[in-house]
Design a protein around this motif. Structure first.
Motif, PDB file in Angstrom:
ATOM      1  N   TYR A  94      22.519  32.597  38.154  1.00 55.50           N
ATOM      2  CA  TYR A  94      21.470  32.178  37.221  1.00 55.50           C
ATOM      3  C   TYR A  94      21.183  33.344  36.292  1.00 55.50           C
ATOM      4  N   VAL A  95      21.129  33.064  34.985  1.00 54.19           N
ATOM      5  CA  VAL A  95      20.795  34.096  34.000  1.00 54.19           C
ATOM      6  C   VAL A  95      19.625  33.612  33.159  1.00 54.19           C
ATOM      7  N   LYS A  96      18.627  34.464  33.065  1.00 54.60           N
ATOM      8  CA  LYS A  96      17.440  34.190  32.246  1.00 54.60           C
ATOM      9  C   LYS A  96      17.435  35.192  31.096  1.00 54.60           C
ATOM     10  N   VAL A  97      17.187  34.683  29.874  1.00 53.11           N
ATOM     11  CA  VAL A  97      17.160  35.527  28.679  1.00 53.11           C
ATOM     12  C   VAL A  97      15.771  35.433  28.051  1.00 53.11           C
ATOM     13  N   GLU A  98      15.192  36.593  27.749  1.00 52.03           N
ATOM     14  CA  GLU A  98      13.887  36.646  27.080  1.00 52.03           C
ATOM     15  C   GLU A  98      14.004  37.490  25.814  1.00 52.03           C
ATOM     16  N   LEU A 103       6.695  45.762  19.558  1.00 48.50           N
ATOM     17  CA  LEU A 103       5.460  46.284  18.963  1.00 48.50           C
ATOM     18  C   LEU A 103       4.224  45.680  19.617  1.00 48.50           C
ATOM     19  N   THR A 104       4.326  44.420  20.053  1.00 44.77           N
ATOM     20  CA  THR A 104       3.159  43.757  20.650  1.00 44.77           C
ATOM     21  C   THR A 104       3.281  43.592  22.165  1.00 44.77           C
ATOM     22  N   GLY A 105       4.509  43.667  22.675  1.00 47.92           N
ATOM     23  CA  GLY A 105       4.732  43.444  24.104  1.00 47.92           C
ATOM     24  C   GLY A 105       4.902  41.976  24.458  1.00 47.92           C
ATOM     25  N   GLU A 106       4.777  41.093  23.466  1.00 47.32           N
ATOM     26  CA  GLU A 106       4.917  39.654  23.714  1.00 47.32           C
ATOM     27  C   GLU A 106       6.341  39.343  24.166  1.00 47.32           C
ATOM     28  N   LYS A 107       6.443  38.535  25.235  1.00 52.80           N
ATOM     29  CA  LYS A 107       7.743  38.099  25.753  1.00 52.80           C
ATOM     30  C   LYS A 107       7.809  36.585  25.727  1.00 52.80           C
ATOM     31  N   GLN A 108       9.032  36.058  25.546  1.00 52.90           N
ATOM     32  CA  GLN A 108       9.225  34.611  25.504  1.00 52.90           C
ATOM     33  C   GLN A 108      10.596  34.282  26.088  1.00 52.90           C
ATOM     34  N   LEU A 109      10.645  33.268  26.934  1.00 53.27           N
ATOM     35  CA  LEU A 109      11.907  32.776  27.459  1.00 53.27           C
ATOM     36  C   LEU A 109      12.697  32.164  26.308  1.00 53.27           C
ATOM     37  N   THR A 110      13.936  32.600  26.110  1.00 57.04           N
ATOM     38  CA  THR A 110      14.728  32.113  24.978  1.00 57.04           C
ATOM     39  C   THR A 110      15.987  31.362  25.392  1.00 57.04           C
ATOM     40  N   ALA A 111      16.480  31.608  26.584  1.00 60.66           N
ATOM     41  CA  ALA A 111      17.679  30.905  27.057  1.00 60.66           C
ATOM     42  C   ALA A 111      17.769  31.038  28.566  1.00 60.66           C
ATOM     43  N   ARG A 112      18.510  30.101  29.153  1.00 61.27           N
ATOM     44  CA  ARG A 112      18.835  30.206  30.582  1.00 61.27           C
ATOM     45  C   ARG A 112      20.178  29.534  30.788  1.00 61.27           C
ATOM     46  N   ALA A 113      20.875  30.019  31.793  1.00 61.16           N
ATOM     47  CA  ALA A 113      22.217  29.507  32.026  1.00 61.16           C
ATOM     48  C   ALA A 113      22.582  29.605  33.505  1.00 61.16           C
ATOM     49  N   PHE A 114      23.475  28.721  33.917  1.00 62.89           N
ATOM     50  CA  PHE A 114      24.071  28.769  35.249  1.00 62.89           C
ATOM     51  C   PHE A 114      25.575  28.882  35.061  1.00 62.89           C
ATOM     52  N   LEU A 115      26.151  29.927  35.605  1.00 64.32           N
ATOM     53  CA  LEU A 115      27.591  30.138  35.520  1.00 64.32           C
ATOM     54  C   LEU A 115      28.184  30.157  36.918  1.00 64.32           C
ATOM     55  N   THR A 116      29.413  29.697  37.020  1.00 62.76           N
ATOM     56  CA  THR A 116      30.141  29.799  38.279  1.00 62.76           C
ATOM     57  C   THR A 116      31.166  30.908  38.123  1.00 62.76           C
ATOM     58  N   MET A 117      31.094  31.871  39.020  1.00 60.25           N
ATOM     59  CA  MET A 117      32.014  32.999  39.015  1.00 60.25           C
ATOM     60  C   MET A 117      32.909  32.887  40.242  1.00 60.25           C
ATOM     61  N   LEU A 118      34.177  33.192  40.065  1.00 64.85           N
ATOM     62  CA  LEU A 118      35.163  33.095  41.130  1.00 64.85           C
ATOM     63  C   LEU A 118      35.641  34.493  41.490  1.00 64.85           C
ATOM     64  N   ALA A 119      35.592  34.823  42.781  1.00 63.00           N
ATOM     65  CA  ALA A 119      36.091  36.114  43.242  1.00 63.00           C
ATOM     66  C   ALA A 119      37.606  36.025  43.385  1.00 63.00           C
ATOM     67  N   ILE A 120      38.288  37.091  42.962  1.00 62.91           N
ATOM     68  CA  ILE A 120      39.747  37.100  43.059  1.00 62.91           C
ATOM     69  C   ILE A 120      40.232  38.367  43.758  1.00 62.91           C
TER      70      ILE A 120
END
Length: 158
Positions: A94-98, A103-120
């Motif tokens: 799970y990846v969350k992007v803010e 200058l103000t410290g304001e934060k906002q959720l801008t994107a989220r994603a679910f990726l499948t990673m394969l170990a090799i």
């Protein structure tokens, strides 16, 4: 040293990345290119998955990538990633992007994603990964939801 295939707490894979958005990173709306955000997401998911399994990984899929708000020139882009669930050779990250106005410290959720990673392994073949031990309520909720997403992914492939 941690045994490679023992179950690992989610905390072991938790990864953070922050960068400053400059004009060359942005489009004519002065917002970051979506492809640039996707590259950040793929990179941090890779790091998170490798921290979990301590093996090389490749991106197998991105079944959910939602852009929720723009990130503007001069903002910081903050990413957080962790492995929500592991199967035999794959891990959901799970990846969350803010965005952060520095200058103000304001934060906002801008994107989220679910990726499948394969170990090799060293021959590029899938290899077994450790299971995940969710600890916080958020991690436990993501773990349960990851099981349903895994079933959905398998159905789509068949």
């Amino acid at each position: 040293m941690i045994e490679k295939n023992a179950a690992h707490p989610t905390q072991q894979s938790r990864t953070f990345l922050t960068d400053l958005v400059f004009p060359p990173d942005t489009n004519h709306h002065n917002t970051i290119f979506g492809g640039k955000v996707m590259a950040y997401v793929d990179k941090i998911a890779c790091i998170s998955a490798m921290r979990h399994c301590r093996k090389p990984v490749v991106t197998a899929s991105s079944d959910s990538f939602d852009f929720l708000a723009p990130i503007k020139t001069g903002d910081a882009i903050n990413l957080e990633a962790y492995v929500t669930c592991a199967h035999r050779t794959s891990m959901e990250v799970y990846v969350k992007v803010e965005r952060e106005n520095l200058l103000t410290g304001e934060k906002q959720l801008t994107a989220r994603a679910f990726l499948t990673m394969l170990a090799i392994d060293e021959n590029g073949k899938p290899t077994i990964v450790p299971q995940v031990i969710p600890e916080t309520e958020e991690e436990k909720q993501q773990y349960v939801q990851a099981q349903a997403r895994y079933i959905d992914r398998k159905k789509k492939r068949n």
